[in-house]
Motif scaffolding. Structure first.
Motif, PDB file in Angstrom:
ATOM      1  N   ASN A 243     -17.577  -6.598  15.096  1.00 50.37           N
ATOM      2  CA  ASN A 243     -18.895  -6.074  16.803  1.00 50.37           C
ATOM      3  C   ASN A 243     -19.838  -6.695  17.238  1.00 50.37           C
ATOM      4  OD1 ASN A 243     -15.651  -5.881  17.185  1.00 50.37           O
ATOM      5  ND2 ASN A 243     -15.951  -3.804  18.370  1.00 50.37           N
ATOM      6  N   ASN A 244     -20.618  -6.192  15.920  1.00 53.66           N
ATOM      7  CA  ASN A 244     -21.807  -6.459  15.506  1.00 53.66           C
ATOM      8  C   ASN A 244     -22.237  -7.735  15.996  1.00 53.66           C
ATOM      9  OD1 ASN A 244     -22.977  -3.623  16.395  1.00 53.66           O
ATOM     10  ND2 ASN A 244     -21.100  -3.401  15.166  1.00 53.66           N
ATOM     11  N   ASP A 245     -21.388  -8.364  15.504  1.00 52.66           N
ATOM     12  CA  ASP A 245     -21.500  -9.851  14.520  1.00 52.66           C
ATOM     13  C   ASP A 245     -20.826 -11.029  15.031  1.00 52.66           C
ATOM     14  OD1 ASP A 245     -21.169 -12.173  12.394  1.00 52.66           O
ATOM     15  OD2 ASP A 245     -22.113 -10.028  11.263  1.00 52.66           O
ATOM     16  N   PRO A 246     -22.694 -11.889  14.873  1.00 50.64           N
ATOM     17  CA  PRO A 246     -22.149 -12.947  16.313  1.00 50.64           C
ATOM     18  C   PRO A 246     -20.794 -14.590  15.176  1.00 50.64           C
ATOM     19  CG  PRO A 246     -23.997 -13.424  15.487  1.00 50.64           C
ATOM     20  CD  PRO A 246     -24.085 -11.730  15.238  1.00 50.64           C
ATOM     21  N   THR A 247     -20.893 -14.080  14.111  1.00 53.95           N
ATOM     22  CA  THR A 247     -20.381 -15.457  13.080  1.00 53.95           C
ATOM     23  C   THR A 247     -19.443 -14.731  12.815  1.00 53.95           C
ATOM     24  OG1 THR A 247     -22.619 -16.267  12.501  1.00 53.95           O
ATOM     25  CG2 THR A 247     -21.303 -17.056  11.379  1.00 53.95           C
ATOM     26  N   ALA A 248     -19.119 -13.552  12.376  1.00 55.58           N
ATOM     27  CA  ALA A 248     -17.682 -12.666  11.975  1.00 55.58           C
ATOM     28  C   ALA A 248     -17.245 -12.093  13.134  1.00 55.58           C
ATOM     29  CB  ALA A 248     -18.258 -12.000  10.717  1.00 55.58           C
ATOM     30  N   ARG A 249     -15.365 -12.034  12.764  1.00 57.09           N
ATOM     31  CA  ARG A 249     -15.168 -11.504  14.411  1.00 57.09           C
ATOM     32  C   ARG A 249     -14.499 -10.988  13.462  1.00 57.09           C
ATOM     33  NH1 ARG A 249     -11.223 -14.436  17.971  1.00 57.09           N
ATOM     34  NH2 ARG A 249     -11.108 -16.224  17.225  1.00 57.09           N
ATOM     35  N   ASP A 718     -25.921 -20.009  12.569  1.00 58.29           N
ATOM     36  CA  ASP A 718     -25.821 -18.867  12.540  1.00 58.29           C
ATOM     37  C   ASP A 718     -27.002 -18.410  13.156  1.00 58.29           C
ATOM     38  OD1 ASP A 718     -22.835 -19.183  12.578  1.00 58.29           O
ATOM     39  OD2 ASP A 718     -23.083 -18.207  10.037  1.00 58.29           O
ATOM     40  N   PHE A 719     -27.144 -17.813  14.012  1.00 56.83           N
ATOM     41  CA  PHE A 719     -28.845 -16.816  14.571  1.00 56.83           C
ATOM     42  C   PHE A 719     -28.406 -15.320  14.269  1.00 56.83           C
ATOM     43  CE2 PHE A 719     -31.677 -14.615  17.564  1.00 56.83           C
ATOM     44  CZ  PHE A 719     -32.801 -15.135  16.692  1.00 56.83           C
ATOM     45  N   ASN A 720     -28.831 -14.443  13.497  1.00 59.38           N
ATOM     46  CA  ASN A 720     -28.887 -13.207  13.592  1.00 59.38           C
ATOM     47  C   ASN A 720     -30.427 -12.733  13.685  1.00 59.38           C
ATOM     48  OD1 ASN A 720     -26.644 -14.324  11.431  1.00 59.38           O
ATOM     49  ND2 ASN A 720     -26.448 -11.847  12.516  1.00 59.38           N
ATOM     50  N   ALA A 736     -24.070 -17.349  17.620  1.00 60.22           N
ATOM     51  CA  ALA A 736     -23.429 -18.210  16.648  1.00 60.22           C
ATOM     52  C   ALA A 736     -22.286 -19.701  17.127  1.00 60.22           C
ATOM     53  CB  ALA A 736     -21.906 -17.805  16.215  1.00 60.22           C
ATOM     54  N   PHE A 737     -22.850 -21.106  16.886  1.00 62.64           N
ATOM     55  CA  PHE A 737     -22.353 -22.090  17.338  1.00 62.64           C
ATOM     56  C   PHE A 737     -21.671 -22.860  16.482  1.00 62.64           C
ATOM     57  CE2 PHE A 737     -22.623 -26.681  17.481  1.00 62.64           C
ATOM     58  CZ  PHE A 737     -21.668 -26.664  18.848  1.00 62.64           C
ATOM     59  N   ILE A 738     -19.850 -23.837  16.808  1.00 61.25           N
ATOM     60  CA  ILE A 738     -19.212 -23.747  15.747  1.00 61.25           C
ATOM     61  C   ILE A 738     -18.571 -25.336  16.817  1.00 61.25           C
ATOM     62  CG2 ILE A 738     -17.199 -23.928  14.327  1.00 61.25           C
ATOM     63  CD1 ILE A 738     -17.598 -20.602  14.540  1.00 61.25           C
ATOM     64  N   TRP A 761     -18.611 -21.202  21.074  1.00 64.50           N
ATOM     65  CA  TRP A 761     -20.576 -20.560  21.195  1.00 64.50           C
ATOM     66  C   TRP A 761     -18.997 -18.672  21.259  1.00 64.50           C
ATOM     67  CZ3 TRP A 761     -24.960 -21.528  20.176  1.00 64.50           C
ATOM     68  CH2 TRP A 761     -25.352 -22.867  20.506  1.00 64.50           C
ATOM     69  N   ARG A 762     -20.760 -17.872  20.477  1.00 63.00           N
ATOM     70  CA  ARG A 762     -20.047 -16.828  20.140  1.00 63.00           C
ATOM     71  C   ARG A 762     -21.366 -16.188  20.315  1.00 63.00           C
ATOM     72  NH1 ARG A 762     -16.609 -12.319  19.506  1.00 63.00           N
ATOM     73  NH2 ARG A 762     -17.664 -10.940  17.968  1.00 63.00           N
ATOM     74  N   PHE A 763     -21.575 -14.581  22.248  1.00 55.99           N
ATOM     75  CA  PHE A 763     -23.151 -14.206  22.039  1.00 55.99           C
ATOM     76  C   PHE A 763     -22.984 -12.664  21.641  1.00 55.99           C
ATOM     77  CE2 PHE A 763     -23.131 -18.617  24.033  1.00 55.99           C
ATOM     78  CZ  PHE A 763     -24.181 -19.056  23.492  1.00 55.99           C
ATOM     79  N   VAL A 764     -23.333 -12.426  20.440  1.00 57.44           N
ATOM     80  CA  VAL A 764     -23.896 -10.585  20.500  1.00 57.44           C
ATOM     81  C   VAL A 764     -24.885 -10.090  20.433  1.00 57.44           C
ATOM     82  CG1 VAL A 764     -22.520  -8.626  18.876  1.00 57.44           C
ATOM     83  CG2 VAL A 764     -21.462 -10.826  19.414  1.00 57.44           C
ATOM     84  N   LEU A 765     -25.581  -9.178  21.389  1.00 59.02           N
ATOM     85  CA  LEU A 765     -26.356  -8.902  21.583  1.00 59.02           C
ATOM     86  C   LEU A 765     -26.496  -7.153  22.040  1.00 59.02           C
ATOM     87  CD1 LEU A 765     -29.422  -9.403  21.195  1.00 59.02           C
ATOM     88  CD2 LEU A 765     -29.844  -9.378  23.414  1.00 59.02           C
ATOM     89  N   GLY A 766     -27.105  -6.478  20.920  1.00 58.10           N
ATOM     90  CA  GLY A 766     -26.954  -4.682  21.182  1.00 58.10           C
ATOM     91  C   GLY A 766     -27.920  -4.472  21.361  1.00 58.10           C
ATOM     92  N   GLY A 767     -28.195  -3.179  21.968  1.00 55.84           N
ATOM     93  CA  GLY A 767     -29.410  -2.707  21.713  1.00 55.84           C
ATOM     94  C   GLY A 767     -29.941  -1.324  21.995  1.00 55.84           C
TER      95      GLY A 767
END
Length: 860
Positions: A243-249, A718-720, A736-738, A761-767
C-alpha cells in the motif's frame, strides 16, 4: 482466470496422509536444527577471528571535507578512508562538523572532523569506530541521556518508529543508529543493510544470487520496506506493505484470503514470493503471509530471471523477497495486543536474546494468534504464526536458520469475479456485502524452514550454501462467479471441496570472490540453484450454486465437506539454474559494470486429476543474460541502466491447431531501464524509465498455426521518495506511469489497446509528523489514487479509477521502569470508498470497507 490448479496451494488432508505429513514436518525440523548445530560446532574454532582488534591504519590521506552536518561528514569520511563508522541518530543530529582539509592518517582526520562538536570516537576494531558524546568528566556513552530530557528524547525516538529508545542516565539503552558503511567493500551476502533516515526503508537489499547491495550500487530500482512500517501501520499481512508503493500493488482485497500482485503492470503470483532469497519456502500459495515475523519486505521492480531464476508461476513484473527478523544486539521482550474491526482480537509476542562471550549466537521467537469476525458479511478469520530464528556469527563464518508454522482459517471468502465478454462492468456493490455467501472457506497450514551459511575461505573468497523447504496442506471451497449483465446477475455454477498437499525444496550454493586486475576491481559470483515442487490434489462431489445477483444475492446449499477425498499427484516441477556474474568497478567504485549469464532448465510434468496419469511434459532450457551499469558522477548521485530478461514456460500448441502438441521454447521477456537515485542525506529519491516487452501466443486464423505472434509492451516511469523531509516529518511514496500497449495481436484487432488491469497512473504519498505540542505523539496520513483500467483486451470493459485515504496516530510513553509503551490507532479507507479492483487475469474483487486497527505494544 486465476489458475487454481497452478496457484492455489497447501491443504489440510485427511487421515490417509496425516502420518506422511507429520513425518515430513519432523524431518524438516530435525534437518534444519541438526545442520545448524553441526555448522555452529564445526565453526566454533573460528570464533577468535571475530574478536575486536586494535585499529591499524597508517596511510596518509588527502582530506577535503567541508563544513557540514556531522552525519554527512561521516559519510564523506567513510568514502575517503574505507572505514566503517557508526553513530546513534540522536547523537549526531543537529551537530555541525568543521570539516577537515589536509593530509592526515585517518584517525587524526576523524579527530579533526569532530573538533568542537561535543563528540568523540571510540575504536572498536580495525578501521572501525563508534561516535560518542564527550563531557568535561570524560566520555558518556552515546546511548545515555540525562534526566527528563533523556526521557523526552526516548519518547520521540520510539514515536518516530525507532527500534530502540532512550532512558534516564541510570539505565542506558539502545537508540537507532546511522551506520556509515565502508563503501569500498561489499556487504556480506547475509548482512542486513542499515535503515535509511526515518527508518521506513533500508539502504539496500538482496539482488538474488548476487547477495545484498546498497541501492546506490544497484543497477535496478528496489525499495526495501522495514519492520517499522509493518509495526507502525499495524500491517498484519505482507500484501498490505505494498500500500506504500506506487509501482507494486496488491491487486486483490484482503477479503479474498489470498494475495495477488502487480508490478510495472504485469502479474506477480504470490507463489513466486521469495523468503531469504529462495522460492518455495514462504507460506504463500493461495495463502496470505503474516507480517509480524518479517524484518524487511524487499520489492525489486522489473524482470529478474538472471538474479532469481525463472519464477515457478511465470511472474515477470518483479520480485518480492521476505527477510525474517533476527536477534538484535540488545535483549527484547515485547508483547502487542490488538483489535481489528469488526471483532478480531489477537496478541503477538516478540522475544530475542544473544548468547556467547561476544554475543555471536542469537535466538528470536515470534508468536501470533488472532481470531474473530471481519467487517464482511458472514466472514471470520483465524490466524496463527510461530517462528524461530537462529543465527551464529563470527568474523569468517555466518549461519542463519529459520523454522516457521502458519495456519489460517477464513470462512465466507469473497472471491474473484469475472464479467461476460461485451458486458459493461456494473456498479460496485456494497463493500460490506458478500455475494459469494457463507459456504466458501480456506484452511491452509504450512510448515517451512531454511538454513543459510557462508564462510570466508580467504579474505577475498566466500563460499555460500542454502537449503530450504515447505510442506503445505489445505482444504478449501471456492465459488468463482461470473457476471452476465450490467444489472449484476450471476450465472448459475457449481462448487466442490478441494483437498491439496504440496512439498517444495530449494537449494543454492556457490562462490563469491573479490580480486583486482590492473585498475579494475571485480566481484565475481558463480552460483547453482535447484528447486522442486510436488503437488497432490483431490476433490469432493459437485454442489449446484443457483443464479444470483451481486446486489441481492441468494445462496444454495452448503457443499459436502465431510468427505476425505483421495489425493492424486497433479504436478512435479523442477527448475535449475547456473549463474556466472561479475561486477567490475573503477574510480573508487564510481563506475560499476555488472555482466552475467544464467543457464536455466524447466522440467515440468502435469498429471491428470483423479487418475495420476501423465497429462503433459515440458523440458526446455534457455540462457538469460543481464548487463547493469552504475555511474556516480557525484557522491550522493547514482545513475544506472540495465538490460535484463524474464523467463516463462513456453506454451504447447492446442489440439485444434495445425501444429497441435508443438512445444515452444520458454517465453523471453526483455526489459531496458535507465534512471537515477539521489541521496540528499535524510531524504532519498529515485526516478526510473523502462520498457518491458512480453511475448504472447495465438493461432493464426489464416494458417491455423499456433505461434508466438503477439506482444504486450509497457513503457513506464517510476518515481519514489522516502526519508525525512525535515526533522520530525517523514515521507514515503511516489508516482508510477505506465503506457501499456498491445502489438501484433490476432488480425490486429487489439493493436494499440492497453493491457488488462494496467492503470495509466498510480499515486501514493504517505507522511508522518511528530507533533511538537505533545512529545511522543505522531500522526500518519496516506493518500492513494489509481486511474481507470480495462478488464479485457478489446478495452470495452472499463474499471473506474478510485482513491483512498488512510489515517493513523500513535503515542509512546515510558513506564516507571523506563521501558516504552506504544498505543497505535489506524483507519484504512477512512471515507469507506467502494470500488472494483482488477488483476491481470481479468478478474474483479470488491474493495475492503473502512477498517479500524487498535494496538498496544509493551516492552518488558
Amino acid at each position: 482466470m486465476r489458475d487454481l490448479g497452478g496457484v492455489a496451494g497447501g491443504t489440510r488432508v485427511g487421515s490417509n496422509v496425516s502420518l506422511m505429513a507429520w513425518r515430513w514436518r519432523a524431518m524438516l525440523v530435525r534437518l534444519v536444527l541438526a545442520l545448524f548445530t553441526v555448522t555452529c560446532v564445526a565453526s566454533h574454532s573460528a570464533a577468535a577471528d571475530g574478536r575486536s582488534e586494535s585499529a591499524s591504519d597508517d596511510r596518509k590521506i588527502d582530506f577535503n571535507i567541508p563544513q557540514q552536518p556531522v552525519s554527512s561528514a561521516l559519510h564523506a569520511f567513510a568514502g575517503q578512508t574505507g572505514w566503517e563508522v557508526s553513530s546513534p541518530a540522536d547523537v549526531s543530529e543537529g551537530r555541525t562538523s568543521p570539516g577537515v582539509q589536509g593530509t592526515f592518517v585517518p584517525e587524526d582526520g576523524l579527530k579533526a572532523m569532530l573538533a568542537g562538536t561535543g563528540l568523540t570516537y571510540r575504536l572498536i576494531g580495525p578501521q572501525t569506530a563508534t561516535i560518542e558524546r564527550e563531557t568535561s568528566s570524560g566520555v558518556v556513552p552515546a546511548v545515555v541521556a540525562a534526566g527528563a530530557a533523556g526521557a523526552a528524547t526516548g519518547a520521540m525516538a520510539a514515536a518516530n518508529g525507532s527500534e530502540g529508545y532512550t532512558q534516564t542516565v541510570q539505565k542506558p539503552v539502545k537508540v537507532p543508529e546511522v551506520v556509515v558503511k565502508d563503501v569500498k567493500e561489499r556487504p556480506h551476502r547475509e548482512e542486513l543493510l542499515p535503515e535509511y533516515a526515518g527508518g521506513d526503508v533500508a539502504t539496500g537489499g538482496r539482488l538474488g544470487v548476487l547477495g545484498n547491495r546498497d541501492i546506490m550500487d544497484s543497477p535496478f530500482n528496489q525499495t526495501n520496506y522495514s519492520s517499522k512500517v509493518i509495526q507502525n501501520q499495524q500491517i498484519r499481512y505482507m500484501a498490505d506493505v505494498l500500500n506504500n508503493d506506487p509501482t507494486a500493488r496488491a491487486s486483490a482485497s484482503t477479503s479474498t484470503g489470498a494475495d495477488d500482485f502487480s508490478i510495472r503492470g504485469f502479474n506477480v503470483s504470490n507463489a513466486d514470493i521469495y523468503f531469504n532469497g529462495m522460492v518455495g519456502v514462504a507460506p504463500t500459495f493461495f495463502n496470505s503471509m503474516m507480517a509480524e515475523s518479517l524484518e524487511r519486505v524487499e520489492v525489486l521492480k522489473g524482470p529478474s530471471a538472471l538474479l532469481n531464476g525463472i519464477a515457478q508461476q511465470g511472474s515477470i513484473g518483479g520480485t518480492i523477497n521476505l527477510v525474517p527478523k533476527r536477534a538484535g544486539a540488545d535483549p527484547l521482550t515485547q508483547f502487542t495486543g490488538s483489535y481489528i474491526s469488526s471483532t478480531q482480537f489477537g496478541g503477538h509476542a516478540d522475544i530475542s536474546r544473544r548468547f556467547g562471550s561476544e554475543k555471536q549466537f542469537g535466538v528470536r521467537f515470534n508468536g501470533v494468534y488472532r481470531s474473530g469476525d471481519t467487517p464482511i458479511d458472514y466472514q471470520s478469520r483465524e490466524s496463527a504464526l510461530g517462528t524461530l530464528a537462529l543465527d551464529y556469527q563470527v568474523k569468517r563464518f555466518r549461519v542463519v536458520a529459520d523454522l516457521g508454522y502458519q495456519y489460517q482459517n477464513m470462512q465466507a471468502i469473497r472471491d474473484f469475479t469475472t464479467v461476460s465478454s461485451g458486458v459493461q462492468v456494473p456498479k460496485v456493490p456494497n463493500n460490506r456485502g458478500n455475494y459469494d455467501g457463507p459456504h466458501d472457506f480456506n484452511k491452509p497450514q504450512v510448515y517451512y524452514g531454511d538454513l543459510r551459511g557462508e564462510y570466508d575461505i580467504l579474505d577475498q573468497l566466500t563460499v555460500f550454501a542454502a537449503v530450504g523447504g515447505s510442506y503445505r496442506n489445505s482444504r478449501y471451497v471456492l465459488t468463482n462467479r461470473n457476471i452476465t449483465d450490467a444489472a449484476g446477475d450471476l450465472e448459475p455454477t457449481s462448487t466442490q471441496l478441494i483437498a491439496e498437499t504440496m512439498a517444495a525444496w530449494t537449494v543454492e550454493g556457490g562462490l563469491q570472490g573479490r580480486f583486482v586486475t590492473g585498475p579494475v576491481r571485480h566481484q565475481a559470483t558463480l552460483a547453482y540453484t535447484y528447486f522442486n515442487r510436488f503437488r497432490k490434489e483431490g476433490s469432493g462431489p459437485f454442489t449446484d450454486v443457483p443464479q444470483s445477483n451481486i446486489y441481492n444475492p441468494t445462496f444454495g446449499p452448503a457443499p459436502d465437506t465431510s468427505v476425505d477425498p483421495a489425493l492424486h499427484k497433479i504436478q512435479d516441477m523442477t527448475l535449475t539454474g547456473t549463474t556466472l556474474a561479475d561486477t567490475l568497478s573503477m574510480f573508487d567504485e564510481r563506475l560499476q559494470l555488472t555482466v552475467a549469464g544464467r543457464l536455466q532448465t524447466i522440467d515440468n510434468t502435469r498429471f491428470t486429476a483423479n487418475t495420476g496419469s501423465i497429462r503433459s511434459t515440458y523440458y526446455e532450457s534457455a540462457v538469460t543474460p543481464m548487463v547493469g551499469l552504475v555511474v556516480k558522477p557525484w557522491q550522493r548521485v547514482s545513475l544506472y541502466a540495465n538490460y535484463i530478461q524474464g523467463l516463462q514456460q513456453g506454451p504447447v500448441a492446442p489440439l485444434t491447431s495445425a501444429n497441435a502438441g508443438e512445444i515452444f521454447a520458454p517465453f523471453v521477456t526483455t526489459q531496458y531501464e535507465f534512471g537515477g537515485k539521489v541521496d540528499f542525506g535524510h531524504l532519498g529519491t529515485s526516478l526510473a524509465f523502462y520498457q518491458i516487452a512480453q511475448p504472447s501466443g495465438f493461432v493464426n486464423p489464416t494458417t491455423n498455426v499456433f505461434g508466438i505472434n503477439g506482444e504486450q509492451r509497457h513503457r513506464g516511469m517510476d518515481f519514489n521518495i522516502f526519508g525525512e523531509l525535515t526533522e520530525g516529518v517523514r515521507l514515503l511514496g511516489g508516482a508510477a506511469f505506465i503506457d501499456s500497449e498491445l502489438t501484433k495481436t490476432e488480425d490486429g484487432l487489439n493493436d494499440g489497446h492497453r493491457g488488462i488491469a494496467v492503470p495509466r497512473w498510480r499515486f501514493v504519498l504517505g507522511g508522518e509528523w511528530d507533533t511538537p505540542f505533545l512529545s511522543g505523539f505522531t500522526l500518519f496520513a496516506r493518500g492513494t489514487h489509481n486511474t481507470s483500467m480495462f478488464l479485457d483486451q478489446a478495452n470495452t470493459q472499463e474499471v473506474p479509477g478510485w482513491a483512498r485515504l488512510d489515517l493513523g496516530a500513535r503515542y509512546m510513553f515510558l513506564q516507571p521502569n523506563g521501558k516504552p509503551v506504544t498505543i497505535r490507532a489506524n483507519v484504512t479507507n477512512v471515507l469507506d470508498s467502494g470500488y472494483w479492483d482488477a488483476n491481470s487475469f481479468g478478474q474483479l474483487t470488491v474493495s475492503d470497507p473502512r477498517v479500524f486497527w487498535l494496538s498496544a505494544t509493551i516492552d518488558f
